[in-house]
Design an enzyme around this catalytic site. Structure first.
Site, PDB file in Angstrom:
ATOM      1  N   GLY A  15       0.819  -1.202   0.000  1.00  0.00           N
ATOM      2  CA  GLY A  15       0.000   0.000   0.000  1.00  0.00           C
ATOM      3  C   GLY A  15       0.852   1.252   0.000  1.00  0.00           C
ATOM      4  CG  ASP A 145      -1.316  -0.643   8.825  1.00  0.00           C
ATOM      5  OD1 ASP A 145      -2.072   0.344   8.722  1.00  0.00           O
ATOM      6  OD2 ASP A 145      -1.550  -1.733   8.290  1.00  0.00           O
ATOM      7  CG  MET A 189      -6.651   2.278   6.199  1.00  0.00           C
ATOM      8  SD  MET A 189      -5.459   2.692   4.893  1.00  0.00           S
ATOM      9  CE  MET A 189      -6.527   2.541   3.441  1.00  0.00           C
ATOM     10  N   GLY A 190      -5.791  -0.155   9.705  1.00  0.00           N
ATOM     11  CA  GLY A 190      -5.033  -0.879  10.720  1.00  0.00           C
ATOM     12  C   GLY A 190      -5.624  -2.259  10.911  1.00  0.00           C
ATOM     13  NE  ARG A 191      -5.216  -7.181   6.683  1.00  0.00           N
ATOM     14  CZ  ARG A 191      -4.319  -6.574   5.877  1.00  0.00           C
ATOM     15  NH1 ARG A 191      -3.090  -6.373   6.302  1.00  0.00           N
ATOM     16  NH2 ARG A 191      -4.654  -6.160   4.676  1.00  0.00           N
ATOM     17  CD  GLU A 245      -8.250  -1.576   7.626  1.00  0.00           C
ATOM     18  OE1 GLU A 245      -9.032  -1.180   6.750  1.00  0.00           O
ATOM     19  OE2 GLU A 245      -7.042  -1.801   7.413  1.00  0.00           O
ATOM     20  CG  LEU A 298      -9.922  10.461   1.415  1.00  0.00           C
ATOM     21  CD1 LEU A 298     -11.155  11.056   2.078  1.00  0.00           C
ATOM     22  CD2 LEU A 298      -9.464  11.324   0.263  1.00  0.00           C
ATOM     23  CD  GLN A 299      -7.044   5.737   6.859  1.00  0.00           C
ATOM     24  OE1 GLN A 299      -6.799   5.562   8.043  1.00  0.00           O
ATOM     25  NE2 GLN A 299      -8.168   5.287   6.310  1.00  0.00           N
ATOM     26  NE  ARG A 300      -3.483   3.421   0.109  1.00  0.00           N
ATOM     27  CZ  ARG A 300      -3.713   2.166  -0.215  1.00  0.00           C
ATOM     28  NH1 ARG A 300      -3.643   1.229   0.717  1.00  0.00           N
ATOM     29  NH2 ARG A 300      -4.011   1.816  -1.455  1.00  0.00           N
TER      30      ARG A 300
END
Length: 412
Positions: A15, A145, A189-191, A245, A298-300
């Site tokens: 990503g 992340d 985001m953040g798995r 997320e 948008l955040q990345r």
């Protein structure tokens, strides 16, 4: 030390971030100036570009245009998510990479990415050693992340954190505009690691952020979540919730599992739709007006809110990777060490073994998350705050961003 002369390849993988191109620029500019490196090649779409022999001659680019990479978001060379089997299982890809390396006399390989990219880096490095082909392989870190093992923080994280904190402050003011209450659920985001969602607490520390924050490091309890939101909403008339997320139940199932559509090629679920799912549940449970907000890409890619500190450190990672390789170092990833000098934050680099960092994730320490599991403690704020500092002097044209436009001329 005998100087190793030959071409280099720089590839980008995974990503993108708003500053990954700053790292690529650090590699490219430093390599172009090196007496040891005869040609600088950019791989189209990461390792796939190597396999397909789609390599751009970066020496043919306009230096002034190249310099704009520092301020250009996403992966300018193109990215990929391609999992290579171990060579002991299937060495087809490795034989092809060796063939392309020999064709272009590639003696330096720089791969710019996250956990899976470092795994790819490690496999290629070990294979080249096993067949006796001298090639110095270096990993250049990237991870919004912030989950790469062994480094204090990862290039790309701070800019995403700054975007998230700023957006949360703006959402806060919108949510509080009416005399009727509202609940907002913001998906971040953040798995498996909650660094990004935790960064929303920066907004709270300055009086305009989420009331509740949920990270994957703590098992999620839906009943407790509903009770938490109801309590805040009844006390204040509004409630803002930040959720990673990747929040999951005690049995490991993602809360958004019903919304999982696919995986990314590495077996990682592509998550999404969590905010809408939780918003629907809260609407039913509270009767309040509820909005689900998904920051998504948008955040990345929000380069207009990038951290200057992050941008400069990202460039540094690329530069040091080349300098280290030219001086005989291989099989390493560049890592960051945090220091405080004269009361001021500063960043130093270190070298981390690719074998150690590949596929190992760094989580938010449990002690930095509150006892209830719905917020973060002050040490988390203190950790992130120095990283988001500074405003880059973004080039503009007619008040719009002026991003880099590469010619991308294929090497013969």
């Amino acid at each position: 030390m005998n100087q190793l002369r030959g071409a280099c390849i720089i590839g980008q993988s995974g990503g993108p971030t708003s500053v990954i191109n700053a790292s690529a620029l650090g590699v490219i500019e430093t390599a172009l100036k090196s007496d040891a490196i005869t040609q600088v090649l950019g791989a189209e779409h990461g390792i796939k570009g190597v396999l397909n022999d789609r390599l751009f001659d970066m020496g043919l680019e306009d230096p002034q245009e190249l310099a704009l990479l520092k301020y250009t978001p996403s992966s300018a060379l193109g990215s990929c998510r391609y999992k290579m089997a171990g060579p002991e299982v299937d060495d087809t890809d490795y034989k092809r990479i060796l063939e392309v390396f020999k064709k272009h006399d590639v003696r330096y390989f720089f791969y710019n990415g996250g956990n899976d990219s470092m795994d790819t880096c490690n496999k290629i490095s070990k294979y080249m050693q096993s067949v006796g082909y001298e090639c110095r392989v270096m990993g250049v870190p990237k991870a919004i992340d912030n989950d790469l093992w062994g480094t204090d923080h990862c290039p790309g994280f701070a800019s995403a954190a700054k975007y998230i904190a700023t957006s949360m402050m703006e959402i806060y003011h919108d949510v509080h505009v009416y005399d009727t209450g509202m609940i907002a659920v913001v998906e971040i985001m953040g798995r498996h690691a909650g660094w990004l969602a935790g960064a929303s607490a920066l907004a709270s520390a300055y009086g305009a952020g989420p009331d509740l924050i949920y990270l994957p490091e703590v098992d999620f309890d839906m009943e407790q979540f509903i009770d938490d939101v109801k309590r805040v909403y009844e006390q204040t008339g509004n409630c803002i919730v930040a959720v990673s997320e990747g929040i999951h139940y005690k049995d490991g199932r993602f809360v958004s599992e019903a919304k999982v559509a696919a995986n990314d090629g590495f077996g990682h679920a592509q998550l999404g739709g969590l905010a809408a799912l939780l918003a629907e549940i809260l609407k039913r449970e509270t009767g309040a007006k509820v909005r689900g907000i998904e920051l998504n890409l948008l955040q990345r890619c929000g380069a207009h809110l990038a951290s200057k500190t992050d941008m400069e450190e990202s460039y540094l990672a690329g530069r040091v990777a080349v300098e280290s390789a030219v001086h005989g170092i291989s099989d390493k990833m560049i890592g960051f060490v945090r220091e405080v000098v004269g009361g001021q934050y500063c960043c130093q680099t270190k070298l981390i073994s690719l074998a150690d960092v590949a596929n190992t994730e760094k989580k938010v320490p449990r002690k930095w998350i509150n006892a209830a599991g719905n917020g973060v403690e002050r040490p988390f704020i203190n950790y992130v705050l120095p990283l988001i500092q500074g405003e880059p002097d973004l080039p503009r044209q007619d008040s719009l961003p002026r991003f880099c436009h590469l010619k991308k001329i294929l090497a013969k």
